[in-house]
Design a protein around this motif. Structure first.
Motif, PDB file in Angstrom:
ATOM      1  N   PHE A  53      -2.965   2.275  -4.000  1.00  0.00           N
ATOM      2  CA  PHE A  53      -2.645   3.686  -3.778  1.00  0.00           C
ATOM      3  C   PHE A  53      -3.746   4.316  -2.923  1.00  0.00           C
ATOM      4  O   PHE A  53      -4.924   4.270  -3.284  1.00  0.00           O
ATOM      5  N   ARG A  54      -3.344   4.918  -1.795  1.00  0.00           N
ATOM      6  CA  ARG A  54      -4.330   5.500  -0.876  1.00  0.00           C
ATOM      7  C   ARG A  54      -3.877   6.887  -0.410  1.00  0.00           C
ATOM      8  O   ARG A  54      -2.697   7.099  -0.101  1.00  0.00           O
ATOM      9  N   VAL A  55      -4.833   7.817  -0.324  1.00  0.00           N
ATOM     10  CA  VAL A  55      -4.576   9.143   0.239  1.00  0.00           C
ATOM     11  C   VAL A  55      -5.078   9.161   1.673  1.00  0.00           C
ATOM     12  O   VAL A  55      -6.265   8.934   1.918  1.00  0.00           O
ATOM     13  N   VAL A  75       0.863  -1.179   0.000  1.00  0.00           N
ATOM     14  CA  VAL A  75       0.000   0.000   0.000  1.00  0.00           C
ATOM     15  C   VAL A  75       0.900   1.229   0.000  1.00  0.00           C
ATOM     16  O   VAL A  75       1.694   1.426   0.923  1.00  0.00           O
ATOM     17  N   VAL A  76       0.798   2.032  -1.042  1.00  0.00           N
ATOM     18  CA  VAL A  76       1.590   3.253  -1.180  1.00  0.00           C
ATOM     19  C   VAL A  76       0.671   4.427  -0.843  1.00  0.00           C
ATOM     20  O   VAL A  76      -0.363   4.607  -1.477  1.00  0.00           O
ATOM     21  N   SER A  77       1.047   5.226   0.166  1.00  0.00           N
ATOM     22  CA  SER A  77       0.141   6.283   0.628  1.00  0.00           C
ATOM     23  C   SER A  77       0.859   7.628   0.739  1.00  0.00           C
ATOM     24  O   SER A  77       2.072   7.695   0.883  1.00  0.00           O
ATOM     25  N   ASP A  78       0.058   8.679   0.674  1.00  0.00           N
ATOM     26  CA  ASP A  78       0.561  10.029   0.884  1.00  0.00           C
ATOM     27  C   ASP A  78      -0.623  10.912   1.271  1.00  0.00           C
ATOM     28  O   ASP A  78      -1.771  10.608   0.930  1.00  0.00           O
ATOM     29  N   ILE A  79      -0.338  12.000   1.969  1.00  0.00           N
ATOM     30  CA  ILE A  79      -1.401  12.934   2.342  1.00  0.00           C
ATOM     31  C   ILE A  79      -1.789  13.823   1.161  1.00  0.00           C
ATOM     32  O   ILE A  79      -2.854  14.439   1.147  1.00  0.00           O
ATOM     33  N   SER A  80      -0.927  13.866   0.128  1.00  0.00           N
ATOM     34  CA  SER A  80      -1.133  14.738  -1.026  1.00  0.00           C
ATOM     35  C   SER A  80      -1.655  13.962  -2.230  1.00  0.00           C
ATOM     36  O   SER A  80      -1.049  12.978  -2.654  1.00  0.00           O
ATOM     37  N   ASP A  81      -2.784  14.401  -2.795  1.00  0.00           N
ATOM     38  CA  ASP A  81      -3.306  13.808  -4.033  1.00  0.00           C
ATOM     39  C   ASP A  81      -2.272  13.908  -5.150  1.00  0.00           C
ATOM     40  O   ASP A  81      -2.105  12.975  -5.940  1.00  0.00           O
TER      41      ASP A  81
END
Length: 394
Positions: free
Chosen positions: A231-233, A206-212
């Protein structure tokens, strides 16, 4: 008298297919100044000025204001700056294409629904409003991407450790078939592109970031068709997964940006399986210190960072922070340094920092460029003091 290799304002405008009024306006707004002005006030431009004009016209086409453009461009035609600028512009154009495709689909869906139901779905209309307002965040996305690119570029060009930071980090992950992995703050996804063939097929990541915007870059880097990746925000302080979900959680230069570091650590511990690992990178107070010393000697008012991030979470205090949630903590240092033989990539790095340097450098750019060129003659040594903490969950 006209100098060889210079174009008058009128010639420059005609060659660029813009009006003379436009060129004069950009001059007046301090966005595109002539390279040479005669004592009589005649203005002349060079081939290098076309590069800056190209940047300006593209950003204007994408909807940025002139104030935004003034902040987002730099008066330097060196190939390092040009290549970085073109790569970021390409990313920006792709972002806008994807955005417009979403807007097209949303308009089509809304129109089809009205034809079918003879009524308006207001939630669909709100979604359409959101999509058409996305351009407000594009300046920040452009600057974030540009800053990340400048930092990675300096290290990739001049690091003395030929393995490279991302391959080293990847090696420390010790991926095994069947593992479930979560990356917090993935940035542009570079970590997963350096040794793609070494990722076990059965791995779930799961690759995540707070930025779209950053997640969009990561999806583009990794490829949306790789079934191993999701991919998750979301905010690292609120991880939307159940307890004991992951074998490995990664935070590569992320924790010191988090608003509530203890909360993030507790969330990581919650979603880690017993025996799972938390791999989080950071640096120490010696990291890149010669760069700060360099700019301070040019102008002692310059501060490259309002806050020293290593004071929030660094080599010196990281173990103390992590041991509240993890039973065993291990520090692994990445042995490296930089030898920089030319000014432009170093200047790009300096301008990418989160301090006040733009206030004192941009108005004296040519002077600063000359100063850095002298300092890099024969190679400018920069200390690197970075590595990872590995926290073990039980």
């Amino acid at each position: 008298m006209k100098k060889p290799g210079y174009y008058s304002s009128g010639e420059f405008a005609r060659m660029a297919h813009v009006t003379l009024r436009t060129i004069r306006y950009y001059d007046k707004q301090n966005i595109l100044k002539p390279s040479y002005v005669t004592e009589a006030g005649a203005r002349f431009y060079t081939d290098e000025d076309f590069a800056r004009l190209q940047q300006i016209l593209l950003l204007k086409y994408l909807g940025f204001s002139l104030d935004d453009i003034r902040d987002m461009t730099i008066d330097d035609a060196d190939y390092h700056f040009m290549l970085n600028s073109l790569n970021i512009q390409l990313k920006l154009v792709r972002d806008r294409i994807e955005q417009m495709q979403l807007v097209e689909q949303a308009i089509q869906d809304t129109s089809d629904l009205i034809k079918k139901e003879h009524s308006i779905d207001w939630s669909q209309m709100l979604n359409l409003i959101h999509l058409t307002g996305m351009e407000k965040s594009m300046k920040n996305q452009y600057q974030d991407a540009s800053n990340i690119s400048a930092r990675i570029n300096l290290h990739s060009l001049y690091s003395q450790n030929k393995q490279g930071w991302f391959p080293w980090i990847f090696e420390q992950l010790e991926l095994k078939p069947g593992m479930k992995v979560l990356e917090l703050g993935c940035g542009d996804g570079t970590l997963w592109n350096v040794d793609r063939d070494k990722i076990p097929e059965q791995t779930e990541i799961v690759v995540s970031d707070i930025s779209d915007g950053m997640l969009r870059d990561a999806r583009r880097t990794i490829g949306a068709d790789d079934s191993r990746f999701r991919f998750r925000v979301f905010d690292a302080g609120r991880i939307p997964y159940d307890e004991d979900s992951f074998d490995l959680v990664i935070a590569n230069h992320v924790l010191f940006y988090c608003e509530d570091i203890p909360k993030v650590c507790k969330e990581v511990k919650r979603v880690l399986k017993p025996g799972g690992r938390f791999v989080c990178s950071t640096y120490g107070n010696d990291h890149m210190r010669e760069v700060s010393e360099l700019v301070q000697k040019f102008d002692d008012r310059i501060v490259l960072a309002a806050k020293n991030l290593y004071e929030r979470f660094g080599k010196e205090n990281g173990e103390e922070i992590l041991k509240k949630d993890f039973e065993k903590i291990e520090w692994r240092r990445y042995e490296d340094s930089l030898i920089v033989p030319e000014p432009e990539p170093l200047i790009s790095y300096i301008l990418s920092c989160h301090g006040n340097q733009g206030q004192y450098i941009l108005d004296h750019y040519k002077e600063f460029q000359s100063y850095v060129r002298k300092k890099t003659e024969g190679g400018f040594h920069i200390t690197k003091d970075a590595g990872i903490f590995v926290g073990y969950n039980g």
